[in-house]
Enzyme design. Structure first.
Site, PDB file in Angstrom:
ATOM      1  N   GLU A 201      -0.926  11.515  -7.532  1.00  0.00           N
ATOM      2  CA  GLU A 201      -2.107  10.704  -7.299  1.00  0.00           C
ATOM      3  C   GLU A 201      -2.638  11.124  -5.955  1.00  0.00           C
ATOM      4  O   GLU A 201      -1.914  11.060  -4.957  1.00  0.00           O
ATOM      5  CB  GLU A 201      -1.675   9.234  -7.289  1.00  0.00           C
ATOM      6  CG  GLU A 201      -2.812   8.296  -7.543  1.00  0.00           C
ATOM      7  CD  GLU A 201      -2.594   7.051  -6.759  1.00  0.00           C
ATOM      8  OE1 GLU A 201      -1.674   6.300  -7.068  1.00  0.00           O
ATOM      9  OE2 GLU A 201      -3.342   6.867  -5.782  1.00  0.00           O
TER      10      GLU A 201
ATOM     11  N   CYS B 216      -5.782   4.033  -1.920  1.00  0.00           N
ATOM     12  CA  CYS B 216      -6.396   5.069  -2.765  1.00  0.00           C
ATOM     13  C   CYS B 216      -7.599   4.511  -3.490  1.00  0.00           C
ATOM     14  O   CYS B 216      -8.443   5.245  -3.961  1.00  0.00           O
ATOM     15  CB  CYS B 216      -5.395   5.640  -3.757  1.00  0.00           C
ATOM     16  SG  CYS B 216      -3.947   4.638  -3.979  1.00  0.00           S
TER      17      CYS B 216
END
Lengths: 527, 527
Positions: A265, A302
């Site tokens: 990720e 994120c």
């Protein structure tokens, strides 16, 4: 609780002899004791050998044993008590409230996966019974289940020292899937890592599991992380971090004699789309909520809303004004590491000095060298489209508002963007028709689409997707958060004409695990 | 039905101008008319642009429309009638019975995926309803479904001109998943490809679907196949063929700015394990069945039993004798292409002249230059372990028997082997305890484990796995055969707090598609 600075290799506590790592006080930059010894390649080999040896027996533990193990990890983490939160505050610069919440999430994830293991649907049991009378050929008996892919390497994340590190989401889902785990601790929080690692190590022992089920390594350079991904006994890796780090691991994994999946990720700017009705009717409310989301955790998520798209208009001017007022009030915050802070300052400086970018507002000034001042910038659609730099993630509390000439060009901008974790639409009823036109493009580009909210604050549930097309993740076919994450560490195996005695419990005629199973293609719920 | 030699780009029939391909009569080596024009890069671009344009509307077609489309393809293939079988016999050298069976399988696969689409479980709908009263924070409404990954490139396979080519398994599962498909025809059967391609093209029109849903390209070199995998609008690829070809595509896909998955099915020697009880009690029966499986379709199956492992013993001598007698009676068979035939002859020659290998038997001699003579070899466990050459697939009707000193060394051999599609155990009741000890190693190494049978003859069902760890496939997390294959072309998307009017039908409150859905983690069957 005393820190040893040791590696955890199976049930051993081993002094690493390959250099040292020191934690750094995020608020002062000062090194903290003790030193953590870096793992040698021999330590790595030991951990991999133990994990490989543990795999067959660990993956065949009963659902109850595996679920109890996950719950024991959760309890052992809680049992560390305040030592864990305090050490983590020093290492990460994150405030107590946030870390107590993150601990709750970590424990909650482990318990959710215990439920997932007990439920058993993740096994995906399928049975096509034999049809000996079928013409022209009799049909064989076919049964399918999913098993763990093998030992998994997990890389701790700097921005979630608890929920995405040693016993975080990747570890929980891999252990739930029946995969032993070797964690490469993030060097930003080695003390937190050791404390949690020992909680997991103890749970392995408490539950009588093979010791190779879990190991924790510190890496004084890059050899151990790279070596983990290259080791033939490792069958998948989970990573949360930078685009550079993630793509480097992807390359290593693809270049192995036996390629393996890396679930990385990486980066996302998480577009926020303000539609005209909502923008006009709720300008200030949206602006305030946006700034709150932007500065949460110093913007080190994120899913941080780094990009706002709207049609250029007096309403948008009002929005920028309101957001600027709110942003000016935000306090500077300590960032996770001096390195992250430095990168943030450089990126904000670069954005602010860009010819096509206006600085709308800055937050309150930093009170020391480790705090970051939030930032809000504005630019035009044309400038955004033509400058790759403006499309890149700034990790921290910085966002860019893009003034679009109209909704059509806003949609074009979306179509030109890279893959994202989230996309947020702010809409009123009058915006529905326009929003509907955007949905297909957003579905192709993001893992989660949300309305009248922001991507920060991720619900750990069954319907969550925390993932998205490259480069937000290595690939968009899975999620790192939520119960669906277990699927990334599974593969299907089919059994043809096996006598009942040799079938795994999940597929035996008597259904001893009480599973929901798919019979001839139709789900049959357990009695 | 007249062949045009044209590319099918959406609803257009286009003369390819980039060189030509001729089909070759597999039995004579003679070129057959017409010439097929190779696609240019501009043709490739057109097909990709159409596929991309079709994606959003095609993926949102109703289950009934999509299912009807798959059924229409099936019917249109049947409607070609005997022309298809006859052309395919000439191009592939395969006999009528086999190709009629393969057509049945092709049509059956398409109809199975129609059922899968109507059933809707593949959508994996999940709903975690909002909990506005939850403390400390209210819970958002989260809903998840799976959508197609995007346009898919499918590479036709030489050995399944119908079931794994233009409208074969990969095409059927990708179309079922909602992904437009561009097929790169295999140059060994361009006429068969055109006939089937036109059946699909007509189905697109019959069903009123966007024309970019399907295109068919011929490639006079490698540019089109490589270009397909590199095109940014292609989001996954399916391939069945050689290890060299598959790994080359994997590298291309991993090296793209946005990497994509390649589902390559490559090579497997499919170990057959003869346990002492079964070997002693049923020596001749197993030997005969083994030879039947070995020579089926001239051995040109990815599940062909290329390796037999057993403990060295008088029973094994008897097995080899019985298998040799049976093999000597097997007729030579025409292979798919002159190239495949030549590679087979070279590999068999090399195996037979290996110092550690004994030729146990050869089948009847070839009656012409295109027929292959079956072969059975024997060697020792030590020689097998020490010679990588002996572990490699020989594509065709050739197998190697390995004499193992004991069961322990047989298990060691298994542990040293690469990933396989299948592993077959021949056991009697007295062998259960030993067989059980082998299962964990076989599960780690193979996608399908079968008892008292052989891997050839793949049942297209819900519990089939035709896949396995690298290098049998690119990765073992999916299957190319059976209803589970649809999952390789899907990705999850999550919707947070969307008003019902904006939700896709699969997730609306009223459940208009009548789906089974997972609510708060528990499956609820549709009423």
């Amino acid at each position: 609780m005393q820190l040893t600075g040791n590696l955890l290799i199976g049930q051993q506590s081993v002094a690493g002899s390959n250099g040292t790592i020191h934690a750094v006080n995020a608020s002062t930059g000062a090194a903290i004791e003790p030193a953590f010894g870096g793992a040698t390649l021999a330590d790595l080999d030991s951990a991999c050998a133990l994990a490989w040896a543990a795999f067959d027996s660990y993956r065949e533990t009963s659902p109850e044993v595996r679920a109890k193990f996950l719950e024991t990890i959760a309890q052992n983490i809680l049992d560390i008590g305040d030592d864990l939160v305090e050490r983590c505050m020093v290492e990460s610069g994150l405030p107590r409230g946030r870390l107590e919440g993150e601990r709750g999430r970590t424990v909650g994830q482990l318990r959710m996966f215990a439920d997932v293991v007990r439920n058993g649907d993740y096994i995906g049991a399928r049975i096509d019974p034999a049809q000996p009378e079928r013409k022209p050929l009799p049909r064989v008996d076919l049964r399918l289940r999913h098993i763990g892919v093998g030992p998994v390497a997990v890389f701790g994340a700097s921005n979630f020292p608890l929920a995405f590190s040693v016993a975080g989401g990747d570890t929980a889902s891999a252990l739930a899937a029946g995969c032993p785990v070797i964690v490469k601790a993030h060097s930003a929080h080695p003390g937190t890592s050791e404390l949690v690692g020992r909680a997991v190590q103890k749970a392995v022992k408490d539950c009588g599991l093979p010791e190779g089920t879990f190991s924790l390594l510190f890496d004084s350079g890059r050899d151990i992380g790279q070596g983990l991904v290259k080791d033939h006994r490792i069958k998948a890796a989970g990573f949360t971090g930078s685009r550079g780090g993630g793509t480097a691991l992807m390359k290593l994994a693809a270049g192995r004699p036996e390629p393996i999946p890396v679930y990385a990720e990486m980066s996302s700017i998480n577009p926020v789309l303000l539609f005209p009705g909502a923008l006009g009717n709720r300008t200030e409310g949206i602006a305030k909520a946006f700034v709150q989301s932007l500065v949460l955790g110093a913007g080190q998520f994120c899913t941080n809303p780094g990009l706002v798209l709207a049609v250029d208009s007096p309403d948008l001017d009002r929005f920028i004004e309101a957001a600027s007022s709110a942003l000016k009030e935000t306090a500077a915050q300590t960032m996770l590491t001096p390195g992250i802070h430095k990168a943030y300052e450089a990126a904000v400086e670069k954005a602010g000095s860009h010819a096509d970018v206006k600085t709308a507002a800055r937050g309150a000034e930093a009170r020391d060298d480790h705090q970051a001042q939030s930032a809000l910038f504005a630019t035009t659609a044309e400038a955004f489209r033509n400058n790759q730099q403006l499309q890149e993630e700034i990790f921290g509390a910085s966002a860019l508002v893009v003034r679009c000439p109209d909704l059509a060009s806003m949609l074009e901008l979306i179509e030109s963007m890279e893959g994202q974790l989230t996309a947020a639409l702010h809409i009123d009823d009058s915006d529905h028709a326009e929003a509907r036109r955007f949905l297909p493009a957003l579905e192709r580009r993001a893992g989660r689409i949300l309305v009248n909210g922001f991507g920060t604050g991720i619900e750990v549930g069954h319907a969550m997707v925390h993932g998205g097309p490259f480069p937000s993740t290595a690939d968009g076919r899975s999620t790192s958060v939520g119960s669906l994450a277990i699927e990334r560490f599974l593969r299907p195996v089919s059994y043809q004409d096996l006598p009942d005695a040799l079938l795994p419990d999940a597929l035996k005629a008597g259904n001893p695990l009480g599973l929901n199973r798919r019979i001839n293609g139709k789900v049959q719920l357990a009695e």
